[in-house]
Design a protein around this motif. Structure first.
Motif, mmCIF file in Angstrom:
data_model
loop_
_atom_site.group_PDB
_atom_site.id
_atom_site.type_symbol
_atom_site.label_atom_id
_atom_site.label_comp_id
_atom_site.label_asym_id
_atom_site.label_seq_id
_atom_site.Cartn_x
_atom_site.Cartn_y
_atom_site.Cartn_z
ATOM 1 N N UNK A 603 0.823 -1.204 0.000
ATOM 2 C CA UNK A 603 0.000 0.000 0.000
ATOM 3 C C UNK A 603 0.854 1.250 0.000
ATOM 4 N N UNK A 604 0.467 2.231 0.794
ATOM 5 C CA UNK A 604 1.225 3.484 0.892
ATOM 6 C C UNK A 604 2.068 3.553 2.163
ATOM 7 N N UNK A 605 2.258 2.396 2.787
ATOM 8 C CA UNK A 605 3.042 2.346 4.020
ATOM 9 C C UNK A 605 4.519 2.511 3.677
ATOM 10 N N UNK A 606 5.058 3.657 3.999
ATOM 11 C CA UNK A 606 6.430 3.972 3.611
ATOM 12 C C UNK A 606 7.441 3.019 4.196
ATOM 13 N N UNK A 607 7.267 2.640 5.458
ATOM 14 C CA UNK A 607 8.249 1.745 6.076
ATOM 15 C C UNK A 607 8.202 0.358 5.443
ATOM 16 N N UNK A 608 7.000 -0.102 5.088
ATOM 17 C CA UNK A 608 6.891 -1.408 4.442
ATOM 18 C C UNK A 608 7.499 -1.374 3.050
ATOM 19 N N UNK A 609 7.242 -0.279 2.309
ATOM 20 C CA UNK A 609 7.837 -0.155 0.979
ATOM 21 C C UNK A 609 9.358 -0.090 1.068
ATOM 22 N N UNK A 610 9.856 0.596 2.088
ATOM 23 C CA UNK A 610 11.306 0.671 2.265
ATOM 24 C C UNK A 610 11.879 -0.710 2.592
ATOM 25 N N UNK A 611 11.136 -1.494 3.385
ATOM 26 C CA UNK A 611 11.592 -2.843 3.712
ATOM 27 C C UNK A 611 11.625 -3.725 2.465
ATOM 28 N N UNK A 612 10.640 -3.552 1.585
ATOM 29 C CA UNK A 612 10.635 -4.307 0.334
ATOM 30 C C UNK A 612 11.842 -3.940 -0.522
ATOM 31 N N UNK A 613 12.139 -2.642 -0.595
ATOM 32 C CA UNK A 613 13.285 -2.200 -1.393
ATOM 33 C C UNK A 613 14.581 -2.756 -0.796
ATOM 34 N N UNK A 614 14.668 -2.760 0.532
ATOM 35 C CA UNK A 614 15.844 -3.314 1.201
ATOM 36 C C UNK A 614 15.986 -4.797 0.899
ATOM 37 N N UNK A 615 14.859 -5.519 0.900
ATOM 38 C CA UNK A 615 14.893 -6.946 0.578
ATOM 39 C C UNK A 615 15.353 -7.169 -0.855
ATOM 40 N N UNK A 616 14.917 -6.296 -1.756
ATOM 41 C CA UNK A 616 15.323 -6.423 -3.156
ATOM 42 C C UNK A 616 16.826 -6.218 -3.311
ATOM 43 N N UNK A 617 17.366 -5.227 -2.607
ATOM 44 C CA UNK A 617 18.812 -4.992 -2.684
ATOM 45 C C UNK A 617 19.579 -6.197 -2.130
ATOM 46 N N UNK A 618 19.061 -6.783 -1.047
ATOM 47 C CA UNK A 618 19.732 -7.943 -0.454
ATOM 48 C C UNK A 618 19.666 -9.166 -1.369
ATOM 49 N N UNK A 619 18.633 -9.220 -2.213
ATOM 50 C CA UNK A 619 18.454 -10.379 -3.089
ATOM 51 C C UNK A 619 19.301 -10.297 -4.352
ATOM 52 N N UNK A 620 19.893 -9.153 -4.650
ATOM 53 C CA UNK A 620 20.591 -8.966 -5.924
ATOM 54 C C UNK A 620 21.757 -9.936 -6.133
ATOM 55 N N UNK A 621 22.633 -10.175 -5.165
ATOM 56 C CA UNK A 621 23.797 -11.035 -5.444
ATOM 57 C C UNK A 621 23.428 -12.461 -5.848
ATOM 58 N N UNK A 622 22.323 -12.989 -5.325
ATOM 59 C CA UNK A 622 21.937 -14.375 -5.620
ATOM 60 C C UNK A 622 20.914 -14.474 -6.739
#
Length: 664
Positions: A603-622
């Protein structure tokens, strides 16, 4: 060798919540040690059963038309007299149209699967059996009203439907084109087909046999012919005389005479050791004499019978004692009565005429499965349990098999007794008279019962091994309730995931259960992450389109991810989000849809969206395709996040300048 299994349900007088954190009304702790998970999928079990049935099957008159109707319209309505093999014909027809997609299952209108007009009832390529041979007038009338809608769904999903109609049922003119009348196949051909499958040489059964002719003149049901052929097989093994075939058939025919003879033997053999030997021989019939001897001694111990003080060398030896009850050990050391199916008559006599000993007999059966003897195999244990279950079923106590399985699964228990508990419940579930009521009992136990001992494991095996092959929707429901109650190990959830993977329709059904009106949202959010696998959602698996392209599935995915992001800590949902993002890297046609599900769920939950973006960055190497592929997916996710927040999407970075003299 034995192993210890512990399954504890803690429910102290009702729901308790002390302190902060999630509230669970009950807890299940499962520890199955190194217990193996069920090895075969329900789909494989069903296919194997249908394949065996096809090998035994002889085409009835009219089978050719039934095939043509089913091939041309995807639906056929079978009509035939009772005993003509209607249900077997229906199953064979569905086996013959087996496709890569879809599963075999039996529809159960009026039980749990809703009406026949439910839009989600039919999956792509499904093979559906609607057996209404025993339906009453009102049920058959309702089915005819719903049949047009069901047929349309079958055609749209490239599925196949076989309906077995009541013998005296009416059929409207618009349904007559789908009707195929079948008549029983030649009885002798059916009988000989079973003998060939038993590997009996044809020269053995081409001789005249008056007892066989008398039996077939009675026009028995096809199932009875199969049973008669099996008795001939066993008679041949026990009495291989030179003029054998007529004798084997006579033995098979004479089995109804043994009850009176058994009563006389029991009246003559009054001593407890001899009666114990008679009972043990009947229950363990065909096994080694050592096992019979130990079984008889175990029964005396179970009944607290005083020991015989006669010195062993002065008493009768085992061979003499067996002769007194009409049994003997063959050259292979295995003990059998000298009359075919005499053992069944002995079991029935003890059960019917010694009712006070029924529970001790059941206890003895469980203890016998645990005897440590090289002659006791898993097949023998199954036969022993089946012989006991037959007495419950024969005397109208089929539902009691569930309570017997509960008793046998109580901790502490051995692996063999636990397997016996599973087999006991399976015998009841397979029985056509008690299957429905026992499936309902299993449902209530999975949902609400206090699961003490190892009952959770027994219910799990009943769902996966017995219910799922023919009633997968009911198995899904029961496994879901078990999975909700698991803590620690997750065998029920693992089984649920395996079952959902057999059919896109079952996965769709589970996603709907997990995300609409959930009674346990936090628990279901954890289950959702396992069931909502992005690879399965994007793989059409023979269907016209993958699940992720369906609006209803998209809504379920968004709702499920919203609950997971809101209710579960990031360390729990992040590995699943990384798998979701990795799938987006390779599924080019579905990348935007997968990413949109995550962004819409936040949704528009900024902290949740930021957590998703953080998860995406962590997933990049694999990421598949290495970091560059993962970075591109992360960039696309960031664009969608910016759009969701009403921000201008970030400009794509300019490509680096090419070295002079080169092109890019």
């Amino acid at each position: 060798m034995s192993a210890t299994f512990t399954t504890r349900v803690e429910q102290p007088g009702g729901p308790v919540h002390a302190g902060s954190g999630d509230f669970y009304s009950y807890t299940v702790n499962v520890d199955l040690g190194d217990q193996e998970a069920p090895g075969r999928s329900p789909r494989r079990i069903a296919d194997d059963q249908l394949r065996l049935l096809r090998q035994q099957f002889v085409d009835p008159t009219g089978m050719g038309r039934a095939r043509r109707v089913l091939d041309g319209s995807s639906t056929v309505i079978l009509h035939g007299a009772p005993g003509s093999g209607r249900t077997a014909a229906a199953c064979v027809l569905l086996h013959e149209v087996h496709q890569g997609a879809g599963i075999f299952r039996e529809l159960l209108p009026g039980e749990e699967e809703g009406t026949l007009t439910d839009p989600g009832l039919v999956g792509v390529g499904d093979r559906l059996l609607l057996n209404l041979a025993e339906a009453d007038v009102s049920q058959w009338a309702q089915t005819r009203r719903d049949l047009s809608a069901l047929r349309q769904a079958v055609q749209e999903q490239q599925a196949h439907l076989v309906v077995v109609m009541p013998h005296d049922g009416a059929l409207e003119s618009h349904l007559q084109p789908y009707r195929a009348d079948i008549a029983r196949p030649p009885d002798m051909e059916v009988f000989r087909r079973h003998l060939r499958l038993h590997r009996i040489p044809h020269e053995d059964y081409l001789l005249p046999a008056p007892a066989l002719d008398e039996f077939l003149e009675e026009q028995p049901p096809m199932e009875e012919i199969a049973h008669f052929a099996d008795r001939v097989r066993r008679a041949r093994a026990a009495f291989p005389v030179r003029d054998g075939f007529a004798t084997w058939c006579k033995q098979s025919r004479a089995r109804t005479q043994w009850r009176n003879e058994v009563a006389k033997v029991v009246a003559t053999q009054c001593a407890a050791p001899q009666r114990a030997l008679l009972f043990a021989t009947a229950m363990l019939h065909g096994t080694h004499a050592d096992v019979i001897h130990r079984g008889a001694a175990l029964l005396l111990s179970t009944l607290n019978t005083p020991q015989d003080e006669t010195p062993s060398l002065e008493g009768k030896d085992l061979a003499q004692r067996l002769t007194e009850i009409g049994a003997a050990a063959g050259p292979d050391g295995r003990v059998r009565f000298d009359k075919l199916d005499y053992d069944a008559a002995v079991r029935a006599h003890f059960w019917d005429h010694m009712p006070d000993l029924r529970h001790p007999f059941s206890t003895w059966t469980a203890q016998s499965t645990e005897l440590d003897d090289p002659h006791i195999t898993s097949d023998l244990r199954k036969r022993l349990v089946s012989r006991l279950a037959d007495q419950y079923l024969r005397t109208g106590r089929g539902n009691d098999l569930a309570f017997l399985a509960e008793e046998w699964s109580a901790a502490p228990t051995s692996r063999t007794r636990l397997e016996a508990a599973v087999d006991t419940l399976a015998c009841g579930l397979h029985d056509p008279r008690y299957g429905q009521s026992l499936r309902m009992l299993v449902y209530y136990w999975c949902k609400d019962k206090q699961l003490t001992g190892n009952l959770a494991h027994v219910l799990l095996r009943a769902c996966t091994d017995v219910i799922a092959p023919t009633h997968p929707d009911q198995a899904v429901t029961r496994l879901h309730h078990l999975a909700r109650r698991e803590r620690g190990a997750t065998p029920a959830l693992d089984a649920l995931c395996r079952l959902a993977a057999t059919s896109a329709r079952l996965r769709r059904r589970m996603l709907d259960r997990l995300t609409r009106h959930s009674a346990a949202p936090t628990v279901d959010a954890r289950l959702f992450l396992r069931i909502c696998d992005p690879v399965a959602l994007t793989d059409p698996a023979g269907a016209p389109r993958p699940l992720i392209n369906e609006k209803g599935v998209q809504d379920c995915a968004v709702a499920g991810w919203a609950e997971a992001l809101a209710r579960l800590p990031q360390p729990h949902w992040q590995p699943y989000a990384e798998r979701w993002l990795h799938t987006a890297c390779t599924a080019d046609n579905h990348r935007d849809r997968l990413l949109a599900v995550l962004v819409d769920a936040a949704g528009r939950n900024g902290s949740t969206l930021a957590a998703l973006y953080s998860a995406a960055r962590a997933a990049e190497p694999a990421a598949p395709g290495r970091r560059a592929s993962g970075a591109a997916t992360t960039e696309r996710l960031l664009q969608k996040i910016s759009t969701a927040q009403g921000l201008r999407p970030p400009a794509a970075p300019s490509p680096p300048a090419s070295p002079r003299g080169t092109t890019r």
